[in-house]
Design an enzyme around this catalytic site. Structure first.
Site, PDB file in Angstrom:
ATOM      1  N   CYS A 202      51.745  11.522  17.908  1.00 55.19           N
ATOM      2  CA  CYS A 202      51.033  10.789  18.955  1.00 55.19           C
ATOM      3  C   CYS A 202      51.903  10.099  19.999  1.00 55.19           C
ATOM      4  O   CYS A 202      51.790  10.377  21.190  1.00 55.19           O
ATOM      5  CB  CYS A 202      50.098   9.779  18.308  1.00 55.19           C
ATOM      6  SG  CYS A 202      50.826   8.928  16.886  1.00 55.19           S
TER       7      CYS A 202
ATOM      8  N   HIS B 256      50.014   3.008  22.478  1.00 53.21           N
ATOM      9  CA  HIS B 256      50.953   3.623  21.528  1.00 53.21           C
ATOM     10  C   HIS B 256      52.351   3.887  22.092  1.00 53.21           C
ATOM     11  O   HIS B 256      53.066   4.760  21.604  1.00 53.21           O
ATOM     12  CB  HIS B 256      50.361   4.912  20.970  1.00 53.21           C
ATOM     13  CG  HIS B 256      50.500   5.032  19.472  1.00 53.21           C
ATOM     14  ND1 HIS B 256      50.638   3.946  18.635  1.00 53.21           N
ATOM     15  CD2 HIS B 256      50.502   6.117  18.663  1.00 53.21           C
ATOM     16  CE1 HIS B 256      50.714   4.351  17.393  1.00 53.21           C
ATOM     17  NE2 HIS B 256      50.649   5.668  17.364  1.00 53.21           N
TER      18      HIS B 256
END
Length: 524
Positions: A78, A141
């Protein structure tokens, strides 16, 4: 927890009707919406053959736009893939990798010290040159410490979380993840923002949908060009869906999450049409990496015919669903077999906005506008690089893919039940020891063998020809590669989300431990 009331929806509908008559005209600066799913696989969409056919809005989006069957992310995990999207650069260039061990995937858990470097130029910062207002909704993130957050890197607005929605935690050893509105937290996952681990119920996707719709409406009303980076995370384990979608899918809870995300995509596209700005808005849908097969059938998706999944550099880990939509500009119902990358969204967005890309750094993304507008009939030759950490694992060029290293995960992890390729073991290919093939790469023809199960014989002329062409590309790539400073090497429990900005107002500040920096342990 935030909820959206019926009166709120009525007010939005009334305002949308009023705005319809004054649709904006941005000329050379179209609005840009990038929809990035989390752990959604290539095989999760009906248009790519998912048998349950539970994605009618995404299938319609593809029918009205352009489908990219050969679209890849920049990393099988990710955080690095998101950094690549927003910088147009491979993670090994932008610093989103680790050197703690060989060929390791790394990301940004709460204890990570690093984040996206200030030296990197993110897409929203570039778009400011043409007056774009930018918002991220959902998962960031790219680092959770203050200097790494979205508003420090060009975004004007943010609603979402800096980390994945793991938890719940008891706030003593590890805090629950905060949810931010711009620069201050509103609450935490599992506390103010509920996720029921037992039932899978959570209203988060609906909240993220309404945040996106509200932003679009405000910018349309202001006749302001906008960039919306819509990044929900419902399909990342632990998967969740709101109450009205639970139990709807033939595929279990993961399918419920997909159905709700499909519905949300339909709502966003419908609002663009209601506002009369669909012809002035470029929309791209994709995912950050392949489906997480190790999460099981109830918590993970499908990578279609491709080998393995998330965490691996086989196609199941890095080939993504991808749809471009722009009525009046992209011919409806088209399919492009162009090799394309998530990094291309950076360069393509700049081209659409009429902005020259930065010339002081190497960009890996290419401009896809000739493909989007059907000015280029034949696919252009360009390589796709498959990295794990700072190791080049594989390269695709045309129909051929050469593996220079193979490794799924360790025998120890496999024996403990962690399997990135369940039911898909291919002898000599899905190895549990790191195997180097630099002198004689394993080469597949992905047109004939998309599942990477039948390597070409090294004795054939086809193998020799493919190897010669790919070797030249690899040699040039390595010759010019200047790795960025690795940002994912150091961890420290003291830097976790103990006291995010705004916690004082909410009485949500927590006391963390003393700082004890150490090298992060990346097992795979």
């Amino acid at each position: 927890m935030q909820t959206v009331s019926a009166p709120t929806l009525v007010v939005l509908s009334v305002v949308i009707c009023c705005v319809r008559t004054e649709s904006i005209s941005n000329g050379s600066t179209p609005n840009i919406i990038i929809m990035l799913m989390d752990d959604m696989g290539w095989g999760d969409l009906g248009v790519f053959g998912q048998p349950s056919k539970e994605t009618p809005n995404l299938d319609a989006m593809a029918a009205q736009g352009m489908l990219f069957p050969n679209f890849y992310t920049a990393n099988p995990l990710c955080s690095p893939s998101r950094a690549a999207l927003l910088t147009g650069r491979l993670p090994v260039r932008n610093g989103f990798y680790t050197t703690n061990a060989h060929a390791r995937n790394a990301y940004t858990p709460q204890e990570i010290v690093g984040g996206i470097s200030r030296d990197e130029i993110l897409l929203p910062r570039m778009l400011k040159k043409k007056g774009y207002v930018s918002k991220i909704v959902g998962k960031w993130h790219l680092g959770h410490r203050p200097k790494y957050l979205p508003l420090e890197h060009g975004f004007d607005e943010w609603f979402g979380a800096p980390n994945c929605h793991f938890g719940p935690y008891n706030n003593t050893i590890r805090p629950n993840i905060p949810v931010y509105n711009n620069s201050e937290m509103l609450g935490r996952y599992y506390e103010e923002f509920k996720i029921n681990r037992k039932t899978g119920e959570s209203n988060l996707t609906q909240i993220y949908l309404m945040e996106g719709l509200d932003f679009i409406l405000r910018q349309a009303t202001a006749q302001q060009p906008f960039f919306l980076y819509w990044a929900p995370d419902a399909t990342h384990a632990p998967v969740y869906a709101s109450k009205r979608f639970l139990g709807k899918s033939q595929r279990g809870r993961y399918g419920d999450a997909v159905i709700e995300l499909d519905y949300s995509v339909g709502q966003i596209l419908s609002q663009l049409q209601t506002l009369g700005i669909e012809n002035e808005t470029f929309v791209f849908f994709t995912s950050d990496n392949g489906a997480a097969l190790m999460s099981g059938s109830n918590e993970g998706g499908s990578n279609g015919p491709f080998l393995c999944g998330k965490e691996t550099t086989f196609d199941g880990g890095m080939r993504e669903p991808a749809i471009a939509w722009w009525p009046g500009h992209i011919k409806a119902g088209t399919v492009s077999f162009q090799l394309a990358s998530i990094m291309d969204l950076f360069t393509t967005s700049l081209a659409l906005a009429g902005i020259s890309p930065p010339d002081d750094r190497t960009l890996d993304g290419v401009d896809l506008t000739p493909v989007l507008f059907s000015r280029s009939l034949a696919p252009q030759s360009r390589p796709i690089f498959f990295y794990r950490g700072n190791e080049l694992m594989a390269v695709r060029l045309g129909q051929y893919k050469a593996h220079f290293w193979t490794w799924t995960n360790s025998w120890e992890e496999l024996k403990s039940g962690i399997n990135f390729c369940p039911g898909q073991e291919v002898p000599g290919v899905t190895t549990h020891d790191q195997k180097e093939h630099t002198l004689q790469p394993i080469i597949f023809h992905l047109g004939r063998d998309p599942g990477e199960k039948f390597p070409l014989s090294m004795l054939t002329e086809e193998y020799e020809d493919a190897l010669a062409r790919i070797s030249g590309v690899v040699q040039q790539h390595r010759k010019t590669l200047v790795p960025g400073s690795p940002q994912l090497n150091m961890c420290d429990m003291a830097v976790m989300n103990w006291a995010p900005a705004g916690c004082e107002k909410l009485g949500k500040c927590l006391k963390g431990p003393k700082s004890q920096p150490l090298k992060c342990d990346w097992p795979h």
